[in-house]
Design a protein around this motif. Structure first.
Motif, PDB file in Angstrom:
ATOM      1  N   ARG A   3     -53.703  73.974  34.517  1.00 51.06           N
ATOM      2  CA  ARG A   3     -54.043  72.913  33.570  1.00 51.06           C
ATOM      3  C   ARG A   3     -53.884  71.530  34.479  1.00 51.06           C
ATOM      4  NH1 ARG A   3     -50.765  72.336  28.238  1.00 51.06           N
ATOM      5  NH2 ARG A   3     -48.893  72.217  29.763  1.00 51.06           N
ATOM      6  N   GLU A   4     -52.543  71.558  35.318  1.00 52.60           N
ATOM      7  CA  GLU A   4     -52.409  70.327  35.963  1.00 52.60           C
ATOM      8  C   GLU A   4     -53.330  69.872  37.281  1.00 52.60           C
ATOM      9  OE1 GLU A   4     -50.185  73.011  35.604  1.00 52.60           O
ATOM     10  OE2 GLU A   4     -48.923  71.533  34.032  1.00 52.60           O
ATOM     11  N   ARG A   5     -53.976  71.044  37.798  1.00 56.44           N
ATOM     12  CA  ARG A   5     -54.913  70.904  38.499  1.00 56.44           C
ATOM     13  C   ARG A   5     -56.218  70.388  38.237  1.00 56.44           C
ATOM     14  NH1 ARG A   5     -56.039  75.445  43.294  1.00 56.44           N
ATOM     15  NH2 ARG A   5     -53.823  74.704  43.603  1.00 56.44           N
ATOM     16  N   ILE A   6     -56.547  70.705  36.809  1.00 56.00           N
ATOM     17  CA  ILE A   6     -57.746  70.332  36.112  1.00 56.00           C
ATOM     18  C   ILE A   6     -57.608  68.823  35.509  1.00 56.00           C
ATOM     19  CG2 ILE A   6     -58.988  70.525  33.972  1.00 56.00           C
ATOM     20  CD1 ILE A   6     -58.484  73.555  33.950  1.00 56.00           C
ATOM     21  N   VAL A 229     -53.491  57.028  35.693  1.00 57.52           N
ATOM     22  CA  VAL A 229     -54.793  57.674  35.169  1.00 57.52           C
ATOM     23  C   VAL A 229     -54.509  59.114  34.744  1.00 57.52           C
ATOM     24  CG1 VAL A 229     -57.220  58.214  35.496  1.00 57.52           C
ATOM     25  CG2 VAL A 229     -56.402  56.167  35.986  1.00 57.52           C
ATOM     26  N   THR A 230     -53.817  59.873  35.804  1.00 60.30           N
ATOM     27  CA  THR A 230     -53.603  61.359  35.633  1.00 60.30           C
ATOM     28  C   THR A 230     -52.476  61.312  34.402  1.00 60.30           C
ATOM     29  OG1 THR A 230     -53.793  61.779  37.852  1.00 60.30           O
ATOM     30  CG2 THR A 230     -52.483  63.300  36.857  1.00 60.30           C
ATOM     31  N   LEU A 231     -51.539  60.694  34.160  1.00 61.62           N
ATOM     32  CA  LEU A 231     -50.699  60.925  33.086  1.00 61.62           C
ATOM     33  C   LEU A 231     -51.263  60.449  31.948  1.00 61.62           C
ATOM     34  CD1 LEU A 231     -47.264  59.507  34.797  1.00 61.62           C
ATOM     35  CD2 LEU A 231     -48.200  61.645  34.426  1.00 61.62           C
ATOM     36  N   MET A 232     -52.088  59.659  31.979  1.00 59.80           N
ATOM     37  CA  MET A 232     -53.017  59.087  30.768  1.00 59.80           C
ATOM     38  C   MET A 232     -53.827  60.067  30.218  1.00 59.80           C
ATOM     39  SD  MET A 232     -53.175  56.659  28.235  1.00 59.80           S
ATOM     40  CE  MET A 232     -52.277  55.154  29.347  1.00 59.80           C
ATOM     41  N   ASN A 233     -54.496  60.797  31.384  1.00 59.98           N
ATOM     42  CA  ASN A 233     -55.561  61.888  30.986  1.00 59.98           C
ATOM     43  C   ASN A 233     -54.880  63.197  30.277  1.00 59.98           C
ATOM     44  OD1 ASN A 233     -58.133  63.042  31.065  1.00 59.98           O
ATOM     45  ND2 ASN A 233     -57.556  64.444  32.686  1.00 59.98           N
ATOM     46  N   SER A 234     -53.593  63.413  30.789  1.00 58.20           N
ATOM     47  CA  SER A 234     -52.752  64.342  30.078  1.00 58.20           C
ATOM     48  C   SER A 234     -52.306  63.911  28.675  1.00 58.20           C
ATOM     49  CB  SER A 234     -51.673  64.698  31.064  1.00 58.20           C
ATOM     50  OG  SER A 234     -50.607  65.705  30.310  1.00 58.20           O
ATOM     51  N   ALA A 235     -51.960  62.844  28.693  1.00 59.87           N
ATOM     52  CA  ALA A 235     -51.242  62.390  27.173  1.00 59.87           C
ATOM     53  C   ALA A 235     -52.584  62.494  26.225  1.00 59.87           C
ATOM     54  CB  ALA A 235     -50.871  60.697  27.345  1.00 59.87           C
ATOM     55  N   ARG A 236     -53.805  61.758  26.479  1.00 58.22           N
ATOM     56  CA  ARG A 236     -54.941  61.923  25.584  1.00 58.22           C
ATOM     57  C   ARG A 236     -55.153  63.201  25.186  1.00 58.22           C
ATOM     58  NH1 ARG A 236     -60.842  62.353  27.000  1.00 58.22           N
ATOM     59  NH2 ARG A 236     -60.835  63.040  29.500  1.00 58.22           N
ATOM     60  N   TRP A 237     -55.288  64.404  26.004  1.00 57.97           N
ATOM     61  CA  TRP A 237     -55.391  65.743  25.608  1.00 57.97           C
ATOM     62  C   TRP A 237     -54.227  66.095  24.523  1.00 57.97           C
ATOM     63  CZ3 TRP A 237     -60.087  66.908  25.674  1.00 57.97           C
ATOM     64  CH2 TRP A 237     -61.115  66.553  26.722  1.00 57.97           C
ATOM     65  N   LEU A 238     -53.086  65.863  24.971  1.00 59.99           N
ATOM     66  CA  LEU A 238     -52.013  66.194  23.869  1.00 59.99           C
ATOM     67  C   LEU A 238     -52.119  65.756  22.757  1.00 59.99           C
ATOM     68  CD1 LEU A 238     -49.225  66.389  26.650  1.00 59.99           C
ATOM     69  CD2 LEU A 238     -50.170  68.280  25.757  1.00 59.99           C
ATOM     70  N   PHE A 239     -52.325  64.239  22.636  1.00 63.00           N
ATOM     71  CA  PHE A 239     -52.712  63.575  21.507  1.00 63.00           C
ATOM     72  C   PHE A 239     -53.546  64.181  20.649  1.00 63.00           C
ATOM     73  CE2 PHE A 239     -51.119  59.538  23.837  1.00 63.00           C
ATOM     74  CZ  PHE A 239     -49.934  59.917  23.709  1.00 63.00           C
ATOM     75  N   ALA A 240     -54.811  64.586  21.287  1.00 59.93           N
ATOM     76  CA  ALA A 240     -55.848  65.102  20.646  1.00 59.93           C
ATOM     77  C   ALA A 240     -55.413  66.455  19.588  1.00 59.93           C
ATOM     78  CB  ALA A 240     -56.979  65.222  21.348  1.00 59.93           C
ATOM     79  N   MET A 241     -54.697  67.230  20.617  1.00 59.10           N
ATOM     80  CA  MET A 241     -54.395  68.713  20.180  1.00 59.10           C
ATOM     81  C   MET A 241     -53.224  68.354  18.987  1.00 59.10           C
ATOM     82  SD  MET A 241     -53.902  70.464  23.684  1.00 59.10           S
ATOM     83  CE  MET A 241     -52.982  71.746  23.292  1.00 59.10           C
ATOM     84  N   ASN A 242     -52.546  67.406  19.046  1.00 53.68           N
ATOM     85  CA  ASN A 242     -51.353  67.207  17.815  1.00 53.68           C
ATOM     86  C   ASN A 242     -51.731  66.296  17.051  1.00 53.68           C
ATOM     87  OD1 ASN A 242     -48.740  68.835  18.905  1.00 53.68           O
ATOM     88  ND2 ASN A 242     -49.917  68.086  20.784  1.00 53.68           N
ATOM     89  N   ASN A 243     -53.075  65.587  16.886  1.00 55.10           N
ATOM     90  CA  ASN A 243     -53.563  64.644  15.814  1.00 55.10           C
ATOM     91  C   ASN A 243     -52.725  63.511  15.722  1.00 55.10           C
ATOM     92  OD1 ASN A 243     -55.840  66.147  15.050  1.00 55.10           O
ATOM     93  ND2 ASN A 243     -54.507  67.607  13.806  1.00 55.10           N
ATOM     94  N   LYS A 244     -52.381  62.722  17.171  1.00 58.57           N
ATOM     95  CA  LYS A 244     -51.322  61.762  17.076  1.00 58.57           C
ATOM     96  C   LYS A 244     -51.990  60.624  17.233  1.00 58.57           C
ATOM     97  CE  LYS A 244     -47.509  61.707  16.904  1.00 58.57           C
ATOM     98  NZ  LYS A 244     -46.734  61.793  15.895  1.00 58.57           N
TER      99      LYS A 244
END
Length: 245
Positions: A3-6, A229-244
């Motif tokens: 996941r980190e590499r993606i 950008v990498t940290l933001m990209n990770s955060a946005r997927w986590l937000f979407a998965m948790n409806n935040k």
């Protein structure tokens, strides 16, 4: 592929064509930091408020030195929405695939947005100070007992963890979607941050080689935008998965 590499690969693709705006935003923040925090120190020496040899404030100049430091903190608060603006640049890059430099000033675009941003920043700053100040005070009290490098290392590690557990995700969420009330970003991500802290820590560890390049000035101009950008990209997927957001 992990996941980190993606996530990092997506970030590198998003940076194409957007790196200039992110570098400009980062340089603006760096210059602002120098002006706000270094110029008052230089002024204190220039005005003889601080002894040049010992580095201590002279007795009858303490009030003026305090006013100088207070002024620097006020300026830092007034211009703090530029930090959110840099997060906004990273958010636009990660979410929309493109950013414009005017996003750096997005949180100055209306009085309501500006003051709500100040409320978010001051709330997170107060939370950060509340959690880090006790250990800093303890470090001062133990200064003559424990080695200074050990105390400093513990303080820095704790400050990093406080940022990971309480500050990073609220700032990222606010950059992506600033429509919620200020208290939502200050208090509404504490549980989420704890649950997702492992993903953030793992991603940061996977980028330690890049972070080490920040010891050199020129690579920093690329590494900081890439990391943001990498940290933001990770955060946005986590937000979407948790409806935040």
């Amino acid at each position: 592929m992990s996941r980190e590499r993606i996530i990092k690969q997506q970030a590198r693709e998003s940076l194409r064509g957007n790196i200039t705006a992110l570098i400009a935003g980062f340089l603006a923040l760096a210059v602002m930091g120098v002006i706000i925090f270094d110029v008052p120190v230089f002024a204190a020496y220039l005005l003889n408020l601080v002894d040049a040899e010992s580095g201590e404030v002279t007795g009858d100049s303490f009030l003026w030195y305090l006013l100088l430091e207070f002024g620097a903190l006020v300026l830092a608060a007034v211009f703090s929405p530029l930090i959110n603006g840099f997060f906004r640049l990273a958010a636009d890059t990660a979410v929309k695939g493109g950013c414009e430099i005017n996003s750096f000033f997005y949180f100055f675009s209306s009085p309501r947005r500006y003051f709500r941003t100040l409320a978010v920043n001051m709330g997170l700053c107060a939370l950060y100070s509340l959690l880090t100040a006790p250990l800093a005070i303890a470090g001062r009290l133990l200064g003559g007992v424990l080695p200074e490098p050990a105390i400093t290392a513990v303080l820095v590690i704790w400050q990093i963890f406080v940022y990971i557990f309480f500050i990073h995700y609220p700032l990222a969420a606010y950059a992506i979607n600033d429509s919620r009330p200020a208290y939502y970003y200050v208090f509404g991500f504490i549980g989420f941050s704890f649950r997702c802290s492992g993903a953030l820590i793992k991603l940061i560890f996977s980028m330690l080689g890049w972070i080490a390049l920040c010891f050199f000035i020129i690579p920093t101009l690329y590494v900081v935008p890439y990391l943001a950008v990498t940290l933001m990209n990770s955060a946005r997927w986590l937000f979407a998965m948790n409806n935040k957001i």
